[in-house]
Design a protein around this motif. Structure first.
Motif, PDB file in Angstrom:
ATOM      1  N   SER A 119      32.026  19.322  -5.077  1.00  0.00           N
ATOM      2  CA  SER A 119      33.483  19.406  -5.123  1.00  0.00           C
ATOM      3  C   SER A 119      34.000  18.724  -6.389  1.00  0.00           C
ATOM      4  CB  SER A 119      34.029  18.689  -3.877  1.00  0.00           C
ATOM      5  OG  SER A 119      35.411  18.785  -3.826  1.00  0.00           O
ATOM      6  N   LYS A 133      34.122  24.641 -10.216  1.00  0.00           N
ATOM      7  CA  LYS A 133      33.689  26.027  -9.921  1.00  0.00           C
ATOM      8  C   LYS A 133      34.871  26.979  -9.727  1.00  0.00           C
ATOM      9  CE  LYS A 133      32.529  24.763  -5.233  1.00  0.00           C
ATOM     10  NZ  LYS A 133      33.263  23.508  -5.478  1.00  0.00           N
ATOM     11  N   SER A 165      35.950  33.487   1.702  1.00  0.00           N
ATOM     12  CA  SER A 165      35.281  32.878   2.858  1.00  0.00           C
ATOM     13  C   SER A 165      36.250  32.564   3.993  1.00  0.00           C
ATOM     14  CB  SER A 165      34.625  31.558   2.428  1.00  0.00           C
ATOM     15  OG  SER A 165      33.620  31.782   1.498  1.00  0.00           O
ATOM     16  N   ARG A 202      39.024  24.398   7.332  1.00  0.00           N
ATOM     17  CA  ARG A 202      39.767  23.329   6.654  1.00  0.00           C
ATOM     18  C   ARG A 202      41.225  23.739   6.489  1.00  0.00           C
ATOM     19  NH1 ARG A 202      41.427  23.846   1.612  1.00  0.00           N
ATOM     20  NH2 ARG A 202      39.939  24.401  -0.033  1.00  0.00           N
ATOM     21  N   TYR A 216      41.067  31.560   0.907  1.00  0.00           N
ATOM     22  CA  TYR A 216      40.229  31.525   2.114  1.00  0.00           C
ATOM     23  C   TYR A 216      40.957  32.276   3.214  1.00  0.00           C
ATOM     24  CZ  TYR A 216      37.189  27.664   0.492  1.00  0.00           C
ATOM     25  OH  TYR A 216      36.283  26.885  -0.187  1.00  0.00           O
ATOM     26  N   GLU A 256      26.214  34.003   6.454  1.00  0.00           N
ATOM     27  CA  GLU A 256      25.758  32.613   6.362  1.00  0.00           C
ATOM     28  C   GLU A 256      26.940  31.744   6.719  1.00  0.00           C
ATOM     29  OE1 GLU A 256      26.870  30.114   4.132  1.00  0.00           O
ATOM     30  OE2 GLU A 256      28.412  31.524   3.463  1.00  0.00           O
ATOM     31  N   TYR A 276      32.546  26.553   7.067  1.00  0.00           N
ATOM     32  CA  TYR A 276      32.791  27.564   6.033  1.00  0.00           C
ATOM     33  C   TYR A 276      31.784  28.690   6.255  1.00  0.00           C
ATOM     34  CZ  TYR A 276      35.167  23.857   3.302  1.00  0.00           C
ATOM     35  OH  TYR A 276      35.999  22.860   2.868  1.00  0.00           O
ATOM     36  N   ASP A 300      31.074  31.883  -3.535  1.00  0.00           N
ATOM     37  CA  ASP A 300      31.220  30.457  -3.881  1.00  0.00           C
ATOM     38  C   ASP A 300      30.886  29.711  -2.597  1.00  0.00           C
ATOM     39  OD1 ASP A 300      32.302  27.900  -3.958  1.00  0.00           O
ATOM     40  OD2 ASP A 300      34.228  28.510  -4.788  1.00  0.00           O
ATOM     41  N   ASP A 323      28.275  26.569  -0.456  1.00  0.00           N
ATOM     42  CA  ASP A 323      27.606  25.279  -0.641  1.00  0.00           C
ATOM     43  C   ASP A 323      26.077  25.437  -0.641  1.00  0.00           C
ATOM     44  OD1 ASP A 323      27.020  25.520   2.182  1.00  0.00           O
ATOM     45  OD2 ASP A 323      26.666  23.358   2.125  1.00  0.00           O
TER      46      ASP A 323
HETATM   47  N1  LIG Z   1      28.206  27.804   3.220  1.00  0.00           N
HETATM   48  C1  LIG Z   1      29.415  28.101   2.747  1.00  0.00           C
HETATM   49  N2  LIG Z   1      30.043  27.238   1.940  1.00  0.00           N
HETATM   50  C2  LIG Z   1      31.269  27.581   1.464  1.00  0.00           C
HETATM   51  C3  LIG Z   1      31.880  28.815   1.772  1.00  0.00           C
HETATM   52  N3  LIG Z   1      33.088  28.857   1.159  1.00  0.00           N
HETATM   53  C4  LIG Z   1      33.202  27.711   0.468  1.00  0.00           C
HETATM   54  N4  LIG Z   1      32.109  26.931   0.645  1.00  0.00           N
HETATM   55  C5  LIG Z   1      31.790  25.625   0.055  1.00  0.00           C
HETATM   56  O1  LIG Z   1      32.469  24.607   0.736  1.00  0.00           O
HETATM   57  C6  LIG Z   1      32.624  23.493  -0.135  1.00  0.00           C
HETATM   58  C7  LIG Z   1      34.026  22.948  -0.052  1.00  0.00           C
HETATM   59  O2  LIG Z   1      34.931  23.911  -0.557  1.00  0.00           O
HETATM   60  P1  LIG Z   1      36.467  23.514  -0.699  1.00  0.00           P
HETATM   61  O3  LIG Z   1      36.935  22.831   0.542  1.00  0.00           O
HETATM   62  O4  LIG Z   1      37.225  24.720  -1.137  1.00  0.00           O
HETATM   63  O5  LIG Z   1      36.482  22.377  -1.808  1.00  0.00           O
HETATM   64  P2  LIG Z   1      36.132  22.325  -3.372  1.00  0.00           P
HETATM   65  O6  LIG Z   1      34.645  22.408  -3.514  1.00  0.00           O
HETATM   66  O7  LIG Z   1      36.657  20.983  -3.759  1.00  0.00           O
HETATM   67  O8  LIG Z   1      36.868  23.438  -4.037  1.00  0.00           O
HETATM   68  C8  LIG Z   1      32.222  23.980  -1.533  1.00  0.00           C
HETATM   69  O9  LIG Z   1      30.897  23.531  -1.769  1.00  0.00           O
HETATM   70  C9  LIG Z   1      32.247  25.490  -1.388  1.00  0.00           C
HETATM   71  O10 LIG Z   1      31.333  26.117  -2.267  1.00  0.00           O
HETATM   72  C10 LIG Z   1      31.173  29.714   2.638  1.00  0.00           C
HETATM   73  O11 LIG Z   1      31.613  30.809   2.973  1.00  0.00           O
HETATM   74  N5  LIG Z   1      29.958  29.302   3.085  1.00  0.00           N
END
Ligand SMILES: Nc1nc2c(ncn2[C@@H]2O[C@H](COP(=O)(O)OP(=O)(O)O)[C@@H](O)[C@H]2O)c(=O)[nH]1
Ligand SMILES: Nc1ncnc2c1ncn2[C@@H]1O[C@H](COP(=O)(O)OP(=O)(O)O)[C@@H](O)[C@H]1O
Length: 187
Positions: free
Chosen positions: A14, A18, A37, A41, A53, A72, A81, A101, A103
């Motif tokens: 975070s 990205k 996604s 949150r 989202y 996934e 997520y 995008d 994790d």
């Molecule tokens: N596994 C998974 N991770 C996700 C998904 N969408 C977002 N993320 C991840 O969740 C984490 C947190 O995202 P976010 O709350 O938007 O915070 P940010 O990383 O600060 O922009 C990041 O690592 C994203 O890549 C998803 O559909 N699946």
């Protein structure tokens, strides 16, 4: 430009940048789309449901897990997520490229699948700068930032599982490096 339909996976801790980088890449390649996604949150100011989202309840998310709707999913920084299976299938079936995008946990699930993804990890120049970027972004409370920085150590330790690593120090250079990867992979 003619494109070959590919699945791209980008992960980063975070605050590494990205979202900023992905916006630039999407502007440049019109045969590339973004997988929106689902998450439990809360939306940040400036985030739009359906664009950034799909913001859904925990119950609705767990129902999607039970129904097998998600390609996934993972619990990240205390929230769920996940990626809709249907959208990925439909996009790739049409021969178009798609960018996820997600994790490191979700990326591991995609790496283990037969989808043959192109995987990219975005690194901040240092942990200190990562911390500054999260503070400057101004979207999260001190507690939330602390939680994200704690997870960043574990996430960054996994960068070698990815095919490409891009360091987001100078923004323009990072955009160029990232776009070059997309250009080569879709050529
Ligand atoms: N596994 C998974 N991770 C996700 C998904 N969408 C977002 N993320 C991840 O969740 C984490 C947190 O995202 P976010 O709350 O938007 O915070 P940010 O990383 O600060 O922009 C990041 O690592 C994203 O890549 C998803 O559909 N699946
Ligand atoms: N190369 C860079 N140099 C300086 N600031 C950056 C750079 N890339 C991104 N930022 C800033 O850092 C903050 C976090 O970026 P963001 O794209 O939201 O990260 P992420 O989506 O990985 O959490 C934002 O305020 C963004 O404007």
């Amino acid at each position: 430009m003619t494109c070959i339909g590919k699945l791209f996976v980008i992960s980063a801790p975070s605050g590494a940048g990205k979202t900023t980088l992905i916006r630039q890449v999407l502007n440049r390649f019109n045969c590339l789309s973004y997988s929106v996604s689902h998450t439990t949150r809360n939306p940040r100011k400036n985030e739009q449901d359906g664009r950034d989202y799909f913001f859904i309840s925990t119950e609705a998310f767990e129902q999607k897990i039970d129904q097998g709707d998600l390609l996934e999913w993972a619990k990240v920084h205390d929230n769920y997520y996940g990626t809709a299976r249907e959208v990925v299938k439909k996009t790739l079936d049409k021969g178009l490229s798609l960018l996820l995008d997600i994790d490191v946990q979700g990326a591991g699930q995609i790496m283990a699948s037969d989808l043959d993804p192109v995987t990219i990890f975005i690194m901040p120049p240092s942990f200190e700068i990562l911390s500054q970027r999260l503070e400057c972004r101004g979207t999260d409370s001190k507690n939330v930032i602390a939680r994200r920085l704690e997870n960043a150590k574990f996430e960054m330790a996994q960068k070698d599982r990815y095919q490409h690593v891009v360091i987001n120090d100078d923004l323009d250079k990072a955009i160029e490096a990232l776009c070059l990867i997309f250009e080569k992979e879709m050529a």
